[in-house]
Design a protein around this motif. Structure first.
Motif, PDB file in Angstrom:
ATOM      1  N   ASP A 163       0.825  -1.226   0.000  1.00  0.00           N
ATOM      2  CA  ASP A 163       0.000   0.000   0.000  1.00  0.00           C
ATOM      3  C   ASP A 163       0.854   1.268   0.000  1.00  0.00           C
ATOM      4  O   ASP A 163       0.500   2.269  -0.606  1.00  0.00           O
ATOM      5  N   TRP A 164       1.957   1.238   0.762  1.00  0.00           N
ATOM      6  CA  TRP A 164       2.798   2.433   0.899  1.00  0.00           C
ATOM      7  C   TRP A 164       4.273   2.075   0.807  1.00  0.00           C
ATOM      8  O   TRP A 164       4.697   1.064   1.380  1.00  0.00           O
ATOM      9  N   GLU A 223       1.295   8.241  -5.927  1.00  0.00           N
ATOM     10  CA  GLU A 223       0.591   8.429  -4.655  1.00  0.00           C
ATOM     11  C   GLU A 223       0.945   7.388  -3.603  1.00  0.00           C
ATOM     12  O   GLU A 223       0.595   7.535  -2.434  1.00  0.00           O
ATOM     13  N   LYS A 224       1.696   6.349  -3.998  1.00  0.00           N
ATOM     14  CA  LYS A 224       2.082   5.335  -2.996  1.00  0.00           C
ATOM     15  C   LYS A 224       3.431   5.653  -2.341  1.00  0.00           C
ATOM     16  O   LYS A 224       3.893   4.903  -1.488  1.00  0.00           O
ATOM     17  N   PRO A 278       4.899   8.513  -0.338  1.00  0.00           N
ATOM     18  CA  PRO A 278       4.681   9.821   0.295  1.00  0.00           C
ATOM     19  C   PRO A 278       5.986  10.596   0.478  1.00  0.00           C
ATOM     20  O   PRO A 278       7.054  10.002   0.622  1.00  0.00           O
ATOM     21  N   MET A 284       1.388  10.318   8.701  1.00  0.00           N
ATOM     22  CA  MET A 284       0.447   9.451   7.978  1.00  0.00           C
ATOM     23  C   MET A 284      -0.574   8.800   8.914  1.00  0.00           C
ATOM     24  O   MET A 284      -1.711   8.569   8.523  1.00  0.00           O
ATOM     25  N   ASP A 300      -3.027  11.825   9.936  1.00  0.00           N
ATOM     26  CA  ASP A 300      -3.971  12.339   8.921  1.00  0.00           C
ATOM     27  C   ASP A 300      -4.798  11.213   8.291  1.00  0.00           C
ATOM     28  O   ASP A 300      -5.559  11.448   7.343  1.00  0.00           O
ATOM     29  N   ARG A 358      -3.901   8.531   6.576  1.00  0.00           N
ATOM     30  CA  ARG A 358      -3.457   7.795   5.390  1.00  0.00           C
ATOM     31  C   ARG A 358      -3.065   6.361   5.738  1.00  0.00           C
ATOM     32  O   ARG A 358      -3.369   5.427   5.012  1.00  0.00           O
ATOM     33  N   LEU A 359      -2.365   6.211   6.868  1.00  0.00           N
ATOM     34  CA  LEU A 359      -1.875   4.890   7.256  1.00  0.00           C
ATOM     35  C   LEU A 359      -2.927   4.203   8.129  1.00  0.00           C
ATOM     36  O   LEU A 359      -3.253   4.697   9.212  1.00  0.00           O
ATOM     37  N   LYS A 360      -3.443   3.076   7.612  1.00  0.00           N
ATOM     38  CA  LYS A 360      -4.565   2.412   8.303  1.00  0.00           C
ATOM     39  C   LYS A 360      -4.188   0.982   8.694  1.00  0.00           C
ATOM     40  O   LYS A 360      -3.331   0.361   8.052  1.00  0.00           O
ATOM     41  N   GLN A 383      -2.954  -2.321   6.436  1.00  0.00           N
ATOM     42  CA  GLN A 383      -2.186  -1.980   5.240  1.00  0.00           C
ATOM     43  C   GLN A 383      -0.775  -2.569   5.310  1.00  0.00           C
ATOM     44  O   GLN A 383      -0.245  -2.826   6.396  1.00  0.00           O
TER      45      GLN A 383
END
Ligand code: COA
Length: 351
Positions: free
Chosen positions: A273-274, A297-298, A300, A321, A324, A326-328, A331
């Motif tokens: 994901d990131w 977008e992957k 940051p 992340m 805000d 973004r990091l869930k 993931q």
């Protein structure tokens, strides 16, 4: 599968941001050059008298708070910095004492900009062995101590005078280095998780001391005394960086390491994901991204705001992340970085 889980995070950036135009008051550089070559727009410097244990304390308090914990819930500290408060001891015990954790083991690690990757591996091993249950991992840097100018009042704009020709020449000589580094701290709290699938999935770590001359502070204990008039005259207290060489290593070794870590995790790049990279120069991460054909977008980036904060970079970005959204949970993140030593690598972690 290790069960390593990040349960809290915090960051601290001291003082106000200093722009590229501020730097152009003390050396021959420009906002345009710095933006184009690095992507950096500003960075923070801690005030004289503050050190990494102070910055780390502020970030740690926020991390502990975000996890809903008290300092005494922590039973190990891993402190990452290349700019310690003192040459010895490390800054970990100083942070521990500030947090009221006198007696809790505090270990300093020295892997510079690749620090978090190594700390993740050490933390994971401590958790797996049962030596620790909840670990504070901190990255903090006070690079301002090695900046190649003394005229902080001119940089601040409180003194409108021009620097002496000698001061200008000295700062300009070190400008490639001086423009990229900034101060800050990031803190993460990790613990063993029993949630299925959560943890470190793979590691690909490397060190090569043959590359030490590409980035180092030359003074040290091979000399008697270890700091002399000659060291000061020759600026051996300022890092010596072969910027182009470091750049070349980063854009070749990091894509290889990311691929290796993802393969070792039994995944493809699409499964991640990131891709959370150390931020040394935006051009490095753009090239890593392009070489791996990763979606923009992957990968940051926050280098524009902070510059290169070495060991603090990854926890600062993770904290942004997490806060805000973004990091869930659930993931998959591939962390990657390269720094002086030379140390580099990547790790895949399911959050
Ligand atoms: N402002 C204006 N000009 C500058 C400058 C600055 N801050 N820094 C360097 N220059 C000039 C150089 O003097 C040189 O001029 P010349 O061609 O007339 O001799 C020219 O720009 C190119 O210098 P070079 O050092 O080759 O620039 P670069 O494109 O490699 O950029 C770095 C320099 C440091 C930004 C870049 O090499 C880099 O980011 N490297 C990686 C560093 C890194 O990651 N370090 C941390 C590891 S964690």
């Amino acid at each position: 599968m290790s069960g390593f889980s990040i349960v809290g995070s915090g960051r601290y950036l001291p003082g106000r941001p200093y722009t590229n135009d501020d730097l152009a008051r003390v050396m021959d550089t420009s906002d345009e050059w710095i933006r184009q070559r690095t992507g950096i727009e500003q960075r923070h410097y801690c005030p004289s008298g503050q050190g990494v244990s102070d910055l780390a304390y502020e970030a740690s308090i926020k991390a502990i708070d975000s996890a809903g914990l008290k300092p005494t819930d922590l039973d190990y500290i891993l402190f990452n910095t290349m700019t310690p408060d003192h040459l010895f001891p490390g800054s970990g015990p100083l942070l521990g004492a500030r947090l009221g954790l006198n007696g809790v083991p505090a270990l300093d690690l020295r892997a510079q900009c690749a620090a978090m990757l190594f700390s993740f591996q050490v933390a994971d091993s401590l958790l797996q062995s049962g030596a620790a249950k909840r670990i504070l991992i901190v990255g903090a840097e006070a690079h301002s101590g090695f900046m190649p100018w003394l005229d902080w009042d001119i940089l601040e704009g409180t003194n409108k005078a021009a620097p002496s020709a000698e001061a200008w020449e000295r700062a300009t000589r070190h400008r490639g280095l001086a423009i990229i580094f900034g101060d800050g701290a990031g803190a993460l709290i990790v613990e063993r998780s029993t949630a299925p699938g959560v943890g470190i999935l793979s590691m690909d770590l490397h060190s090569d001391g043959d590359l030490v001359d590409e980035l180092l502070i030359p003074v040290g204990f091979r000399s008697r005394p270890y700091v002399s008039e000659q060291c000061l005259a020759e600026d051996l207290i300022i890092p010596r960086m072969q910027g182009r060489e470091v750049f070349k290593h980063a854009v070749s070794k990091l894509p290889q390491s990311v691929r290796a870590a993802v393969e070792k995790a039994g995944m493809t790049l699409d499964d991640v994901d990131w891709f959370v990279g150390h931020q040394a120069n935006d051009r490095i991460n753009s090239l890593v991204r392009d070489r791996l054909r990763l979606p923009h977008e992957k990968v940051p980036t926050n280098i524009a705001k902070y510059g290169n904060t070495s060991a603090a970079t990854i926890p600062i970005l993770v904290d942004e992340m997490r806060r805000d959204g973004r990091l869930k949970a659930g993931q998959t993140v591939c962390y990657f970085g390269l720094g002086a030593g030379m140390h580099w690598g990547a790790t895949v972690v399911r959050t």
